[in-house]
Design a protein around this motif. Structure first.
Motif, short mmCIF file in Angstrom:
data_model
loop_
_atom_site.label_atom_id
_atom_site.label_comp_id
_atom_site.label_asym_id
_atom_site.label_seq_id
_atom_site.Cartn_x
_atom_site.Cartn_y
_atom_site.Cartn_z
N UNK A 49 0.83 -1.20 0.00
CA UNK A 49 0.00 0.00 0.00
C UNK A 49 0.88 1.27 0.00
N UNK A 50 1.88 1.29 0.84
CA UNK A 50 2.78 2.45 0.89
C UNK A 50 3.53 2.64 -0.42
N UNK A 51 4.01 1.55 -0.99
CA UNK A 51 4.75 1.64 -2.25
C UNK A 51 3.86 2.19 -3.36
N UNK A 52 2.62 1.72 -3.44
CA UNK A 52 1.70 2.21 -4.46
C UNK A 52 1.42 3.70 -4.27
N UNK B 173 3.37 5.94 -2.72
CA UNK B 173 4.58 6.72 -3.02
C UNK B 173 4.86 6.74 -4.52
N UNK B 174 4.60 5.64 -5.22
CA UNK B 174 4.78 5.62 -6.67
C UNK B 174 3.84 6.62 -7.34
N UNK B 175 2.60 6.68 -6.87
CA UNK B 175 1.64 7.63 -7.42
C UNK B 175 2.08 9.07 -7.15
N UNK B 176 2.59 9.32 -5.95
CA UNK B 176 3.10 10.65 -5.62
C UNK B 176 4.29 11.01 -6.51
#
Length: 62
Positions: A43-46, A48-51
């Protein structure tokens, strides 16, 4: 007590019975948090990737 998620075995471990640090994610304050470590990391990776994509799409203002 703190808990750890073992990425090799997929098991939650406590301080008394934890594996080598290179196999662990944590520490976590609850057994449930440790059990959900991979889902939270995903969830965090997704997020941060979107950011990052949003940041990169705006371009440099220099």
């Amino acid at each position: 007590m703190t808990y750890w998620y073992n990425v090799d075995s997929g098991q939650v471990e406590d301080d008394e019975h934890k594996s080598a640090a290179d196999h662990l994610m944590g520490p976590y304050q609850s057994r449930d948090d440790a059990a959900n470590a991979l889902a939270k990391a995903r969830e965090n990776t997704e997020k941060w990737d979107a950011e990052d994509r949003d940041w990169n799409s705006k371009g440099s203002s220099d």
